[in-house]
Design an enzyme around this catalytic site. Structure first.
Site, mmCIF file in Angstrom:
data_model
loop_
_atom_site.group_PDB
_atom_site.id
_atom_site.type_symbol
_atom_site.label_atom_id
_atom_site.label_comp_id
_atom_site.label_asym_id
_atom_site.label_seq_id
_atom_site.Cartn_x
_atom_site.Cartn_y
_atom_site.Cartn_z
ATOM 1 N N HIS A 193 16.892 3.803 -41.562
ATOM 2 C CA HIS A 193 17.091 5.022 -42.513
ATOM 3 C C HIS A 193 16.703 6.148 -41.278
ATOM 4 O O HIS A 193 16.947 7.340 -41.589
ATOM 5 C CB HIS A 193 15.917 5.111 -43.667
ATOM 6 C CG HIS A 193 14.491 5.180 -43.130
ATOM 7 N ND1 HIS A 193 13.657 3.783 -43.079
ATOM 8 C CD2 HIS A 193 13.516 6.078 -42.999
ATOM 9 C CE1 HIS A 193 12.627 4.157 -42.870
ATOM 10 N NE2 HIS A 193 12.297 5.540 -42.794
ATOM 11 N N ASP A 207 15.573 -2.968 -41.850
ATOM 12 C CA ASP A 207 15.564 -1.666 -41.524
ATOM 13 C C ASP A 207 15.675 -1.158 -40.180
ATOM 14 O O ASP A 207 14.501 -0.601 -39.520
ATOM 15 C CB ASP A 207 14.364 -0.982 -42.499
ATOM 16 C CG ASP A 207 14.747 0.659 -42.603
ATOM 17 O OD1 ASP A 207 15.530 1.378 -41.810
ATOM 18 O OD2 ASP A 207 14.109 1.098 -43.624
ATOM 19 N N SER A 218 8.145 5.921 -39.383
ATOM 20 C CA SER A 218 9.327 5.069 -39.411
ATOM 21 C C SER A 218 9.646 4.729 -37.956
ATOM 22 O O SER A 218 9.948 5.788 -37.505
ATOM 23 C CB SER A 218 10.088 5.908 -40.282
ATOM 24 O OG SER A 218 9.839 5.941 -41.806
HETATM 25 N N1 GLU Z 1 9.380 4.634 -45.881
HETATM 26 C C1 GLU Z 1 8.645 5.885 -45.755
HETATM 27 C C2 GLU Z 1 9.446 6.970 -46.217
HETATM 28 O O1 GLU Z 1 10.522 6.850 -46.431
HETATM 29 C C3 GLU Z 1 8.129 5.927 -44.374
HETATM 30 C C4 GLU Z 1 7.167 5.330 -43.842
HETATM 31 C C5 GLU Z 1 5.758 5.468 -44.638
HETATM 32 O O2 GLU Z 1 5.662 6.668 -45.307
HETATM 33 O O3 GLU Z 1 5.015 4.631 -44.748
HETATM 34 O O4 GLU Z 1 8.948 8.087 -46.273
#
Ligand code: GLU
Length: 718
Positions: free
Chosen positions: A74, A210, A648
């Protein structure tokens, strides 16, 4: 008991520079086998030299001596998207460069290393006094920052960055090295890199691969250089070794990266407002916005393509805010804060002569909590109005166009901060792309639904008088008003606006006087500025100043607590242990997932849960090579590391500093960790590095890249 648990809460995003002093002992007690100096050392290579801020919004790590960088799927998605066409759909099919020559350049992308950091609080706070207003203070600080930028020692290819910590009670200087030639090396198909999509987002158990891969290029001298075909792969000071041994429950792990934003030291009254006012307002608006998008995306394939990314951008924080309220409620966060505050106040009020008493505290800090309480009471209606205004305005895309054209008109008329020529070029650049992904029918429905909320769900003085008049003119029927505004709108179709922008921008700016969207947008903005913005700024400034004082007070009065600065996109280390958790009554989650679970989730043809044929066949034959364990392929695991957005792509390192995983998310029950971390349910989610290598090697046939990496077996002593 609660207060003594503060000292062992296991949370924190620590400054690498201070690990030796503050954390090394605890890290070792949790299982770390290396020293703080192996993590951060300015005199010789250390782990920090392998960590980069990826484009300023994510983290990446160097994993080969030829500058290969690993980050999340992402995080690299925009680059992958920019190289994708209908014929070469790299998002859908994945992409792997077979040699340096096939690696793809990304003009706007950069990575930044931290060469060193230094506490410069004293210099930056010279001349700052407690009686200064916020803007006076900021000017004094800015002046000192400019001074230090001129005098700090650095090489010609380095830059200086100064940031405030602990609500700007302290300041640190960073010497940075930014590489601007970063090329795409590879990414799995989104059915692997974003497996589970919105449904699995913020959830455990998880099966998302990911990751994506880039390479840093440098000038011939190995120093940062603008993109040039003749640049060469960067030779890093340090690259991470990769462990093929995986993790067991209880193993030490740490996550090294650039967490974006947390607010761990707010008073109870602020947390209560987030839970009861701001999050619910934003969620309610997004509930409706997402429902509108969903309705159209389901019945129209074209709209689905246009709105998939927009949908996730709105859904991602929406889902987190919901989880945040649940987590804060379940862990009784407000009550815990109140107990903490009562103890804080008790210590401040201790009569002179009593053990632990400090007569100065009462004068300095005696009223800070009550003043915060009063300020938050004033903020409450203003904060809600702000959320309504921005949430609604940003989702009605007709207003997005009106806002940009009106801003250009203002720049032309008044000059000022926003430069007209620059703004015009930018609008010409981006507007055609905007229309590629714009559906006026969807947007009109969005207008109807959200404008009804704007008018009906808040105090009428916050609502644009012009809009009220228009609605009344249509007998309060918002859909009639929408027909009127969208029916004749010059802004709903590219061909009505892009050619005019190209040929005669002055004519377009002239239209803002008559365009219904532009005129209405102007009145909504003016109403917001008049009724909300100026008062809100005043209250917010007061809160910022009080929060700074409260931060200082907590650090002085609540000495047994381990204070770490809130995340601010600077380099941090967080550490903990690999661990499952009790999700809810009767449900205990394991710490690891396997490919078996991914195949169980498989729904043929589904946009979230489809699984590529090749992956299914590798599963069938259990062809996992050196990456599997006992006939199974690990996919993701969780640990107690305290992470947030910006982490991330951060590396998860084992007790020896070897790469074992790639951080990408948090588990639903504990997403309130940005406000209040609870070790019993807060978990970060990482993709197992063995799954990353398996996908590259066995699935994508990019094993030649694995050959660049250093693979180790620390558990076997190798
Ligand atoms: N997956 C989270 C996001 O899309 C990022 C990592 C997290 O906030 O732990 O914002």
């Amino acid at each position: 008991m609660f207060l003594s648990s503060l000292a062992i809460a296991n949370d924190g995003m620590w400054l690498p520079l201070l690990l030796e002093k503050l954390n090394e002992k605890e890290m070792k007690s949790l299982g770390m086998k290396i020293s703080a100096k192996d993590i951060y050392n300015v005199n010789s290579g250390s782990l920090k030299d392998a960590i980069v801020s990826f484009g300023g919004f994510c983290t990446g790590e160097v994993i080969s001596t030829k500058g290969l960088v690993l980050t999340n799927h992402h995080c690299g998605l925009e680059s992958v998207q920019s190289h994708s066409t209908i014929d070469h759909n790299y998002i859908r099919d994945g992409f792997w460069a077979k040699n340096f020559g096939e690696e793809l350049s990304n003009p706007k992308l950069y990575v930044t290393f931290i060469a060193r950091m230094e506490d410069v609080s004293k210099q930056i706070l010279t001349g700052v006094t407690p009686s200064m207003t916020e803007s006076e203070r900021q000017s004094a600080v800015d002046k000192n920052i400019n001074e230090i930028k001129k005098t700090a020692k650095k090489e010609s290819y380095q830059e200086i960055l100064v940031k405030g910590f602990f609500e700007a009670n302290q300041y640190y200087l960073f010497v940075t090295e930014t590489y601007k030639d970063v090329r795409l090396v590879g990414a799995p198909p989104s059915s692997i890199g974003n497996f589970g999509q919105d449904t699995d987002n913020w959830m455990w158990p998880r099966h998302t691969g990911d990751f994506s891969m880039f390479r840093i290029y440098a000038g011939k001298d190995n120093k940062p250089a603008e993109y040039a075909p003749g640049n060469v792969p960067y030779i890093p000071k340090r690259s991470l070794s990769i462990s093929l041994d995986g993790v067991a429950e209880g193993d030490f792990t740490m996550v090294f990266g650039f967490p974006g934003k947390t607010t761990e030291y707010l008073p109870a009254v602020a947390v209560q407002q987030i839970m009861e006012v701001n999050n619910p307002a934003k969620i309610a608006i997004r509930d409706k916005a997402l429902a509108v998008m969903n309705e159209f995306m389901r019945k129209d394939e074209q709209i689905k393509i246009q709105y998939t990314k927009k949908y996730s951008t709105i859904a991602n924080p929406w889902k987190k805010w919901r989880g945040e309220i649940l987590g804060l409620t379940r862990t009784d966060a407000i009550n815990k804060k109140k107990i903490y505050e009562a103890e804080f106040q008790k210590r401040i009020n201790l009569p002179a002569g009593r053990q632990g008493a400090n007569p100065q505290w009462k004068e300095q800090y005696g009223n800070v909590l009550s003043e915060l309480e009063a300020a938050y009471a004033e903020l409450k209606p203003l904060g809600k109005a702000r959320d309504y205004y921005f949430e609604i305005n940003s989702k009605i895309e007709l207003f997005t166009v009106a806002r940009r054209i009106n801003a250009l008109r203002n720049a032309k008329n008044n000059g000022g901060k926003y430069d007209y020529a620059e703004g015009l070029t930018k609008l010409k650049d981006t507007l055609p792309d905007f229309y590629k992904n714009y559906s006026p029918v969807l947007d009109k429905k969005m207008f109807e639904v959200l404008i009804s909320m704007y008018v009906n769900d808040q105090d009428s003085k916050m609502v644009s008088p012009l809009l009220l008049m228009q609605i009344n003119a249509f007998n309060k029927d918002v859909s009639k008003l929408a027909d009127d505004i969208y029916g004749g709108a010059e802004y709903t179709a590219a061909n009505k606006i892009v050619p005019v922008l190209e040929k005669n921008p002055a004519e377009l700016l002239e239209r803002t006087k008559t365009s219904k969207a532009s005129v209405l947008y102007d009145d909504m903005l003016a109403t917001y500025n008049r009724e909300v913005a100026s008062k809100l700024n005043e209250v917010q400034n007061r809160i910022n100043k009080l929060q700074r004082l409260y931060m200082q007070a907590q650090m002085e009065v609540m000495k047994e607590r381990n204070f770490y600065p809130d995340a601010n996109s600077t380099l941090r280390v967080t550490y903990g242990n690999v661990k499952g958790y009790n999700a809810r009554d009767g449900v205990k989650y394991d710490f690891i997932t396997y490919l078996d679970g991914l195949v169980e989730k498989y729904i043929p043809g589904d946009y979230e849960f489809d699984v590529p044929e090749k992956l299914r066949s590798l599963y069938k034959t259990k062809d996992y090579g050196q990456y599997g364990k006992n006939g199974k392929m690990p996919v993701c695991f969780i640990a107690t590391n305290h992470t947030t957005g910006g982490n991330s792509g951060s590396p998860a390192l084992d007790a020896y500093g070897n790469l074992v995983g790639l951080n990408f998310d948090r588990a639903w029950e504990g997403v309130m960790s940005d406000i209040s971390y609870d070790p019993s349910i807060c978990r970060n989610i990482m993709v197992d590095i063995r799954y990353v290598l398996f996908i590259m090697d066995k699935y994508a046939g990019a094993g030649y890249l694995v050959k660049e990496m250093k693979l180790v077996h620390p558990k076997k002593g190798k």
